[in-house]
Design an enzyme around this catalytic site. Structure first.
Site, PDB file in Angstrom:
ATOM      1  CB  CYS A 162      -0.859   0.064   1.267  1.00 12.83           C
ATOM      2  SG  CYS A 162      -2.012  -1.288   1.491  1.00 12.83           S
ATOM      3  CB  CYS A 193      -4.135   3.009  -1.472  1.00 17.48           C
ATOM      4  SG  CYS A 193      -2.862   1.738  -1.318  1.00 17.48           S
TER       5      CYS A 193
END
Length: 89
Positions: free
Chosen positions: A32, A66
């Site tokens: 991420c 994300c």
């Protein structure tokens, strides 16, 4: 940048660190951006990478929230969804 600073950025979802490093979770095999709104992992399960390519090479897959694999440091999945829905209308 020290790992402690990176960890603080992850815990605080600090978008100012996006693009400077990425973090991965050993248990889920997902990586991420520091600003990701996913649940904060346990520190002991977290690794840090300098680039998305580095995380991919180590076998981690990009987070669907994300999208660290998209070369856009200001990617916002909600804005992308809204844009897509508007195009379909």
């Amino acid at each position: 940048m020290q790992n402690e600073e990176k960890w603080n950025a992850v815990m605080n979802n600090n978008e100012h660190y996006d693009g400077l490093f990425f973090y991965a979770v050993k248990t889920t095999k997902i990586f991420c951006r520091p600003s990701c709104k996913a649940k904060v992992p346990l520190r002991k399960n977290t690794l840090f990478f300098s680039s998305a390519d580095e995380a991919l090479k180590e076998g981690f897959r990009p987070c669907k929230m994300c999208r660290p694999d998209i070369n856009n440091p200001v990617f916002d999945p909600n804005k992308e969804l809204i844009k897509k829905v508007k195009q379909e209308l």
